[in-house]
Design an enzyme around this catalytic site. Sequence first.
Site, PDB file in Angstrom:
ATOM      1  CB  SER A  61      -1.384   0.469   1.263  1.00 35.39           C
ATOM      2  OG  SER A  61      -1.073   1.378   1.421  1.00 35.39           O
ATOM      3  CE1 TYR A 117      -4.435  -2.054   4.649  1.00 33.93           C
ATOM      4  CE2 TYR A 117      -3.273   0.577   4.446  1.00 33.93           C
ATOM      5  CZ  TYR A 117      -4.393  -1.029   4.165  1.00 33.93           C
ATOM      6  OH  TYR A 117      -3.954  -1.158   2.628  1.00 33.93           O
TER       7      TYR A 117
HETATM    8  P1  NAP Z   1     -10.889  -5.371   0.505  1.00 29.27           P
HETATM    9  O1  NAP Z   1     -12.581  -5.351  -1.354  1.00 29.27           O
HETATM   10  O2  NAP Z   1     -11.687  -5.731   1.771  1.00 29.27           O
HETATM   11  O3  NAP Z   1     -10.971  -7.005   0.273  1.00 29.27           O
HETATM   12  C1  NAP Z   1     -10.035  -7.897   0.883  1.00 29.27           C
HETATM   13  C2  NAP Z   1     -10.499  -9.475   0.823  1.00 29.27           C
HETATM   14  O4  NAP Z   1      -9.347  -9.941   1.424  1.00 29.27           O
HETATM   15  C3  NAP Z   1     -11.877  -9.680   1.925  1.00 29.27           C
HETATM   16  O5  NAP Z   1     -12.660  -9.930   0.135  1.00 29.27           O
HETATM   17  C4  NAP Z   1     -11.772 -11.141   2.315  1.00 29.27           C
HETATM   18  O6  NAP Z   1     -12.033 -12.123   2.138  1.00 29.27           O
HETATM   19  C5  NAP Z   1     -10.192 -11.298   2.510  1.00 29.27           C
HETATM   20  N1  NAP Z   1      -9.410 -11.916   3.751  1.00 29.27           N
HETATM   21  C6  NAP Z   1      -8.555 -11.258   4.685  1.00 29.27           C
HETATM   22  N2  NAP Z   1      -8.570 -11.375   5.449  1.00 29.27           N
HETATM   23  C7  NAP Z   1      -7.850 -12.753   5.725  1.00 29.27           C
HETATM   24  C8  NAP Z   1      -7.382 -13.811   5.886  1.00 29.27           C
HETATM   25  N3  NAP Z   1      -6.852 -13.927   6.442  1.00 29.27           N
HETATM   26  N4  NAP Z   1      -7.394 -14.501   4.816  1.00 29.27           N
HETATM   27  C9  NAP Z   1      -8.261 -14.926   3.277  1.00 29.27           C
HETATM   28  N5  NAP Z   1      -8.285 -13.684   2.650  1.00 29.27           N
HETATM   29  C10 NAP Z   1      -9.054 -13.139   3.951  1.00 29.27           C
HETATM   30  O7  NAP Z   1     -10.113  -4.955  -0.009  1.00 29.27           O
HETATM   31  P2  NAP Z   1      -9.319  -4.443  -1.581  1.00 29.27           P
HETATM   32  O8  NAP Z   1      -9.807  -2.356  -1.204  1.00 29.27           O
HETATM   33  O9  NAP Z   1      -9.603  -4.821  -2.251  1.00 29.27           O
HETATM   34  O10 NAP Z   1      -7.460  -4.666  -1.234  1.00 29.27           O
HETATM   35  C11 NAP Z   1      -6.712  -5.349  -1.631  1.00 29.27           C
HETATM   36  C12 NAP Z   1      -6.080  -5.340  -1.015  1.00 29.27           C
HETATM   37  O11 NAP Z   1      -4.681  -4.320  -1.377  1.00 29.27           O
HETATM   38  C13 NAP Z   1      -5.017  -5.318   0.455  1.00 29.27           C
HETATM   39  O12 NAP Z   1      -4.219  -6.171   1.002  1.00 29.27           O
HETATM   40  C14 NAP Z   1      -5.402  -4.217   0.280  1.00 29.27           C
HETATM   41  O13 NAP Z   1      -4.126  -3.761   2.200  1.00 29.27           O
HETATM   42  C15 NAP Z   1      -4.753  -3.385  -0.467  1.00 29.27           C
HETATM   43  N6  NAP Z   1      -4.683  -1.842  -0.516  1.00 29.27           N
HETATM   44  C16 NAP Z   1      -5.921  -1.634  -1.126  1.00 29.27           C
HETATM   45  C17 NAP Z   1      -6.499  -0.178  -1.454  1.00 29.27           C
HETATM   46  C18 NAP Z   1      -7.600   0.417  -2.211  1.00 29.27           C
HETATM   47  O14 NAP Z   1      -7.544   1.784  -1.478  1.00 29.27           O
HETATM   48  N7  NAP Z   1      -8.643  -0.554  -1.693  1.00 29.27           N
HETATM   49  C19 NAP Z   1      -5.249   0.914  -1.093  1.00 29.27           C
HETATM   50  C20 NAP Z   1      -3.507   0.725  -0.886  1.00 29.27           C
HETATM   51  C21 NAP Z   1      -3.749  -1.277  -0.658  1.00 29.27           C
HETATM   52  P3  NAP Z   1     -13.577 -12.249   2.752  1.00 29.27           P
HETATM   53  O15 NAP Z   1     -15.073 -11.264   1.901  1.00 29.27           O
HETATM   54  O16 NAP Z   1     -13.966 -13.131   2.610  1.00 29.27           O
HETATM   55  O17 NAP Z   1     -14.199 -12.224   3.962  1.00 29.27           O
END
Ligand code: NAP
Length: 243
Positions: free
Chosen positions: A138, A152
């Site tokens: 991130s 985080y």
């Molecule tokens: P998201 O929509 O919250 O999706 C994250 C997914 O991770 C959820 O569907 C959840 O599964 C799964 N998860 C969480 N803990 C888990 C575990 N212990 N085992 C297996 N699955 C698990 O997040 P996103 O925004 O797409 O983010 C994806 C990645 O990008 C993350 O690492 C986040 O830190 C990074 N990121 C996102 C942003 C942003 O602006 N969105 C920015 C920087 C970095 P369930 O739904 O089945 O519970």
Amino acid sequence: MDKVVIVTGAGRGIGAQTAKLLASQGYAVAVNYLKNHQRAKEVVEDITASGGRAFAVQADVSDEQQVEAMFAQVSERYGTVTHLVNNAGVLFSQCTLSEIDLTRFKKVMDSNVVSCFLCSKTFINQLDSSGAIVNVSSAASRTGAPFEYVDYAASKGAMDSLTKGLSLELASRNIRVNGVRPGCIYTEMHADGGEPGRVDRLGPQLPLGRGGTALEVAYTIAWLLSDEASFVTGSFIDIAGGR
Ligand code: NAP
């Protein structure tokens, strides 16, 4: 050899878009999820309706036994896992560091860093050939996310160090390890952080003047996994609108 990828946390957001894109590029895809079976099933249905190969695999990727069981299930179905996207992650409500309790801090580290360690270790121990890992870090690893989620940010900083070190350990095996650092991407994660409209608020302040999409992150992940990036390892790509 078939290209077989596990995308962790692929039921929604960046993981879901990455799973769909990789399937369209010919990968057999394991769509990992934690709790939301329905969303993972929908991703698999989208992929198979377009002629791709995918199945949903439930596992808490911060648990060693569950990670090992997931890899066993995927290999049994598709053969050796050749590519890995460590995407699963969590964040919690915005606050200062002094308001973060130890339980939350450990949960963030388990979900974001321990998961990356366990999946990477299991991946490289079952792989005889070349391959590639992309770690979804991130922009917070650079900014520290003050007054929002320092826990985080720290977990993503640890992920970056893991990416660098592992890339050097694995270079002689031609297993490439790279990181992406998204920032301000339209997903449901921001609601978990307590502010569903966060990207609408911050996007206009970015040099590119808007928030990003999960597909824009997926394109970068897919490129880093691909042979087009064959001379790229230990590198990080910021996908954060210029910040
Ligand atoms: P998201 O929509 O919250 O999706 C994250 C997914 O991770 C959820 O569907 C959840 O599964 C799964 N998860 C969480 N803990 C888990 C575990 N212990 N085992 C297996 N699955 C698990 O997040 P996103 O925004 O797409 O983010 C994806 C990645 O990008 C993350 O690492 C986040 O830190 C990074 N990121 C996102 C942003 C942003 O602006 N969105 C920015 C920087 C970095 P369930 O739904 O089945 O519970």
